[in-house]
Design a protein around this motif. Structure first.
Motif, PDB file in Angstrom:
ATOM      1  N   GLU A  39     -28.601 -13.796 -26.405  1.00 29.06           N
ATOM      2  CA  GLU A  39     -28.452 -12.670 -26.196  1.00 29.06           C
ATOM      3  C   GLU A  39     -27.726 -12.814 -24.625  1.00 29.06           C
ATOM      4  OE1 GLU A  39     -27.270  -9.825 -26.420  1.00 29.06           O
ATOM      5  OE2 GLU A  39     -28.542  -9.182 -27.964  1.00 29.06           O
ATOM      6  N   GLU A  40     -28.632 -14.464 -24.079  1.00 27.62           N
ATOM      7  CA  GLU A  40     -28.586 -15.118 -22.696  1.00 27.62           C
ATOM      8  C   GLU A  40     -27.556 -15.682 -23.357  1.00 27.62           C
ATOM      9  OE1 GLU A  40     -32.139 -16.292 -21.339  1.00 27.62           O
ATOM     10  OE2 GLU A  40     -33.054 -14.318 -20.517  1.00 27.62           O
ATOM     11  N   ALA A  41     -27.441 -16.618 -23.921  1.00 28.37           N
ATOM     12  CA  ALA A  41     -26.357 -17.561 -24.633  1.00 28.37           C
ATOM     13  C   ALA A  41     -24.875 -17.068 -24.092  1.00 28.37           C
ATOM     14  CB  ALA A  41     -26.563 -18.014 -25.650  1.00 28.37           C
ATOM     15  N   VAL A  42     -24.603 -15.501 -24.648  1.00 29.78           N
ATOM     16  CA  VAL A  42     -23.287 -14.823 -24.584  1.00 29.78           C
ATOM     17  C   VAL A  42     -23.413 -14.307 -23.296  1.00 29.78           C
ATOM     18  CG1 VAL A  42     -22.728 -12.735 -25.652  1.00 29.78           C
ATOM     19  CG2 VAL A  42     -23.611 -14.250 -27.735  1.00 29.78           C
ATOM     20  N   GLY A  64     -29.144 -18.063 -33.144  1.00 26.99           N
ATOM     21  CA  GLY A  64     -28.292 -19.157 -32.552  1.00 26.99           C
ATOM     22  C   GLY A  64     -26.401 -18.669 -33.165  1.00 26.99           C
ATOM     23  N   LEU A  65     -26.212 -18.121 -34.866  1.00 27.64           N
ATOM     24  CA  LEU A  65     -25.361 -18.165 -35.262  1.00 27.64           C
ATOM     25  C   LEU A  65     -24.689 -17.119 -34.977  1.00 27.64           C
ATOM     26  CD1 LEU A  65     -27.171 -18.733 -38.634  1.00 27.64           C
ATOM     27  CD2 LEU A  65     -25.424 -20.227 -37.386  1.00 27.64           C
ATOM     28  N   GLN A  66     -25.698 -15.785 -34.580  1.00 29.73           N
ATOM     29  CA  GLN A  66     -25.090 -14.477 -34.495  1.00 29.73           C
ATOM     30  C   GLN A  66     -24.040 -14.992 -32.311  1.00 29.73           C
ATOM     31  OE1 GLN A  66     -29.325 -12.752 -34.703  1.00 29.73           O
ATOM     32  NE2 GLN A  66     -27.845 -11.591 -36.188  1.00 29.73           N
ATOM     33  N   ALA A  67     -25.377 -15.432 -31.440  1.00 32.61           N
ATOM     34  CA  ALA A  67     -24.456 -15.715 -30.579  1.00 32.61           C
ATOM     35  C   ALA A  67     -22.961 -16.590 -30.789  1.00 32.61           C
ATOM     36  CB  ALA A  67     -25.702 -16.821 -29.421  1.00 32.61           C
ATOM     37  N   ILE A  68     -22.880 -17.485 -32.097  1.00 33.46           N
ATOM     38  CA  ILE A  68     -22.350 -18.254 -31.827  1.00 33.46           C
ATOM     39  C   ILE A  68     -20.604 -17.184 -32.352  1.00 33.46           C
ATOM     40  CG2 ILE A  68     -20.496 -19.829 -33.662  1.00 33.46           C
ATOM     41  CD1 ILE A  68     -22.932 -21.688 -33.530  1.00 33.46           C
ATOM     42  N   GLU A  69     -20.611 -15.901 -33.144  1.00 27.69           N
ATOM     43  CA  GLU A  69     -20.034 -15.222 -33.593  1.00 27.69           C
ATOM     44  C   GLU A  69     -19.728 -14.476 -32.443  1.00 27.69           C
ATOM     45  OE1 GLU A  69     -20.323 -12.322 -37.596  1.00 27.69           O
ATOM     46  OE2 GLU A  69     -21.934 -12.212 -36.536  1.00 27.69           O
ATOM     47  N   LYS A  70     -20.668 -13.869 -32.025  1.00 23.54           N
ATOM     48  CA  LYS A  70     -20.256 -12.719 -30.427  1.00 23.54           C
ATOM     49  C   LYS A  70     -19.341 -14.024 -29.516  1.00 23.54           C
ATOM     50  CE  LYS A  70     -24.071 -10.300 -30.345  1.00 23.54           C
ATOM     51  NZ  LYS A  70     -23.369  -8.752 -30.662  1.00 23.54           N
ATOM     52  N   ILE A  71     -19.171 -14.746 -29.019  1.00 27.55           N
ATOM     53  CA  ILE A  71     -19.169 -15.748 -27.753  1.00 27.55           C
ATOM     54  C   ILE A  71     -17.503 -16.306 -28.379  1.00 27.55           C
ATOM     55  CG2 ILE A  71     -19.073 -18.054 -27.503  1.00 27.55           C
ATOM     56  CD1 ILE A  71     -21.674 -17.989 -26.632  1.00 27.55           C
ATOM     57  N   ASN A  75     -13.039 -14.416 -27.743  1.00 29.07           N
ATOM     58  CA  ASN A  75     -11.358 -14.830 -27.464  1.00 29.07           C
ATOM     59  C   ASN A  75     -12.174 -15.984 -26.246  1.00 29.07           C
ATOM     60  OD1 ASN A  75      -9.870 -14.641 -29.462  1.00 29.07           O
ATOM     61  ND2 ASN A  75      -9.782 -12.813 -28.062  1.00 29.07           N
ATOM     62  N   LEU A  76     -13.386 -16.072 -25.708  1.00 29.72           N
ATOM     63  CA  LEU A  76     -13.326 -17.386 -24.876  1.00 29.72           C
ATOM     64  C   LEU A  76     -12.760 -18.461 -24.725  1.00 29.72           C
ATOM     65  CD1 LEU A  76     -17.267 -16.140 -23.703  1.00 29.72           C
ATOM     66  CD2 LEU A  76     -14.915 -15.044 -23.212  1.00 29.72           C
ATOM     67  N   ALA A  77     -12.987 -19.168 -23.936  1.00 35.83           N
ATOM     68  CA  ALA A  77     -12.456 -21.069 -24.543  1.00 35.83           C
ATOM     69  C   ALA A  77     -13.823 -21.764 -23.992  1.00 35.83           C
ATOM     70  CB  ALA A  77     -11.797 -21.355 -23.097  1.00 35.83           C
ATOM     71  N   THR A  78     -15.316 -20.824 -23.896  1.00 33.80           N
ATOM     72  CA  THR A  78     -16.054 -22.434 -24.320  1.00 33.80           C
ATOM     73  C   THR A  78     -16.242 -22.906 -25.133  1.00 33.80           C
ATOM     74  OG1 THR A  78     -17.412 -21.312 -22.621  1.00 33.80           O
ATOM     75  CG2 THR A  78     -18.717 -22.564 -23.753  1.00 33.80           C
ATOM     76  N   ILE A  96     -18.945 -24.231 -38.844  1.00 35.52           N
ATOM     77  CA  ILE A  96     -18.426 -24.991 -38.615  1.00 35.52           C
ATOM     78  C   ILE A  96     -17.251 -23.917 -38.565  1.00 35.52           C
ATOM     79  CG2 ILE A  96     -16.270 -26.559 -39.632  1.00 35.52           C
ATOM     80  CD1 ILE A  96     -18.329 -28.018 -37.343  1.00 35.52           C
ATOM     81  N   HIS A  97     -17.692 -23.153 -40.206  1.00 39.29           N
ATOM     82  CA  HIS A  97     -16.609 -21.965 -40.648  1.00 39.29           C
ATOM     83  C   HIS A  97     -16.281 -20.994 -39.080  1.00 39.29           C
ATOM     84  CE1 HIS A  97     -14.712 -22.978 -44.628  1.00 39.29           C
ATOM     85  NE2 HIS A  97     -16.464 -22.592 -44.939  1.00 39.29           N
ATOM     86  N   MET A  98     -17.522 -21.430 -38.957  1.00 41.87           N
ATOM     87  CA  MET A  98     -17.825 -19.579 -36.757  1.00 41.87           C
ATOM     88  C   MET A  98     -17.065 -19.966 -35.984  1.00 41.87           C
ATOM     89  SD  MET A  98     -21.715 -18.827 -37.941  1.00 41.87           S
ATOM     90  CE  MET A  98     -21.266 -17.498 -36.817  1.00 41.87           C
ATOM     91  N   GLY A  99     -17.116 -21.799 -35.998  1.00 41.14           N
ATOM     92  CA  GLY A  99     -15.995 -21.977 -34.469  1.00 41.14           C
ATOM     93  C   GLY A  99     -16.238 -22.996 -34.065  1.00 41.14           C
ATOM     94  N   ALA A 100     -17.433 -23.022 -34.330  1.00 41.35           N
ATOM     95  CA  ALA A 100     -18.315 -24.414 -33.582  1.00 41.35           C
ATOM     96  C   ALA A 100     -16.847 -25.517 -33.712  1.00 41.35           C
ATOM     97  CB  ALA A 100     -19.735 -24.569 -33.623  1.00 41.35           C
ATOM     98  N   GLU A 101     -17.401 -25.988 -32.407  1.00 38.29           N
ATOM     99  CA  GLU A 101     -16.983 -27.350 -32.072  1.00 38.29           C
ATOM    100  C   GLU A 101     -17.274 -28.727 -32.897  1.00 38.29           C
ATOM    101  OE1 GLU A 101     -14.271 -24.747 -30.360  1.00 38.29           O
ATOM    102  OE2 GLU A 101     -16.638 -25.532 -30.250  1.00 38.29           O
ATOM    103  N   GLY A 102     -18.743 -28.541 -32.639  1.00 39.66           N
ATOM    104  CA  GLY A 102     -19.774 -29.839 -32.532  1.00 39.66           C
ATOM    105  C   GLY A 102     -20.784 -29.529 -33.421  1.00 39.66           C
ATOM    106  N   TYR A 103     -21.769 -30.475 -33.747  1.00 38.45           N
ATOM    107  CA  TYR A 103     -23.025 -30.255 -34.440  1.00 38.45           C
ATOM    108  C   TYR A 103     -23.649 -31.668 -34.306  1.00 38.45           C
ATOM    109  CZ  TYR A 103     -26.085 -28.495 -38.145  1.00 38.45           C
ATOM    110  OH  TYR A 103     -26.809 -27.850 -39.197  1.00 38.45           O
ATOM    111  N   VAL A 104     -24.861 -31.584 -33.698  1.00 33.13           N
ATOM    112  CA  VAL A 104     -25.609 -32.602 -33.418  1.00 33.13           C
ATOM    113  C   VAL A 104     -27.010 -32.210 -33.388  1.00 33.13           C
ATOM    114  CG1 VAL A 104     -26.302 -34.368 -32.033  1.00 33.13           C
ATOM    115  CG2 VAL A 104     -23.918 -33.590 -31.815  1.00 33.13           C
ATOM    116  N   LEU A 105     -27.741 -33.423 -34.175  1.00 32.97           N
ATOM    117  CA  LEU A 105     -29.211 -32.952 -34.066  1.00 32.97           C
ATOM    118  C   LEU A 105     -29.721 -33.431 -33.664  1.00 32.97           C
ATOM    119  CD1 LEU A 105     -29.138 -34.702 -38.378  1.00 32.97           C
ATOM    120  CD2 LEU A 105     -29.025 -32.343 -37.675  1.00 32.97           C
TER     121      LEU A 105
END
Length: 216
Positions: A39-42, A64-71, A75-78, A96-105
């Protein structure tokens, strides 16, 4: 030079503070906000509009998945880099399907994370190298007409070496050290590789290398 404005979303304060200290050692990165749950992330994304958010998956309130979906719905440029312990390809493919631009462990070297932030800030995608093979199985992002001359045949022996090291996840500085050449020369090789393979970033180049058995 404008700094890359980064927000960190993770429910462990020590992780957030540790990442902040590491990232702010770089002259071109500044951490502008932190969030302890989804919630805070959004809210942070809306209020601070950072260039990049480092997003953990397992967080309270909403994950985090739900936060990505909301962000992404706003349509934020983030840009979003998932920073997680999960090596499961299901999480990778889903984010990646949800629109994340990167994935790091989370166990990645700090240089990998810095490179990821710089890459996605430029509009590129960044998938940590040991996760790239999983994308090859799911996506067909690079297509080749088998009747035509294969683009990799146009690469010089040195460019093939550089491409293989890109696929291994090495950044330009590491490639330069490995091949005993200057970082500027590596950048030129990388640029030529992108043009010849008709790809736009290192992740696509790595996928091409794995898909066409240039890297193992």
């Amino acid at each position: 030079m404008d700094k890359i404005r980064v927000a960190i979303a993770d429910d462990h304060v020590m992780v957030r503070e540790g990442l902040k200290q590491i990232l702010e050692l770089e002259n071109d990165i500044v951490v502008v906000a932190q969030a302890s749950n989804g919630e805070e992330a959004v809210k942070v994304a809306k209020e601070y509009q950072p260039d990049v958010i480092l997003m953990d998956i397992n967080m309270p309130e909403i994950n985090g998945l739900q936060a990505i979906e909301k962000i992404k719905a706003d349509n934020l440029a983030t840009k979003i880099i998932v920073l997680t312990i999960h090596e499961d390809k299901e999480y990778l493919i889903k984010t990646i399907h949800m629109g994340a631009e990167g994935y790091v462990l989370k166990d990645a070297d700090s240089m990998v994370l810095v490179e990821a932030i710089r890459s996605v800030n430029k509009g590129e995608s960044y998938i940590q190298s040991n996760m790239t093979k999983e994308l090859v199985k799911e996506f067909n992002r690079v297509t080749v007409n088998e009747k035509d001359k294969k683009p990799e045949n146009n690469l010089t022996p040195r460019e093939l070496e550089v491409l293989e090291l890109i696929a291994q996840g090495l950044i330009n500085k590491e490639i330069a050290k490995r091949l005993f050449i200057s970082e500027k020369t590596v950048k030129n090789h990388v640029s030529n590789i992108f043009k010849k393979l008709n790809v736009s970033d290192r992740t696509q180049a790595a996928i091409y290398a794995y898909k066409h058995n240039i890297a193992n």
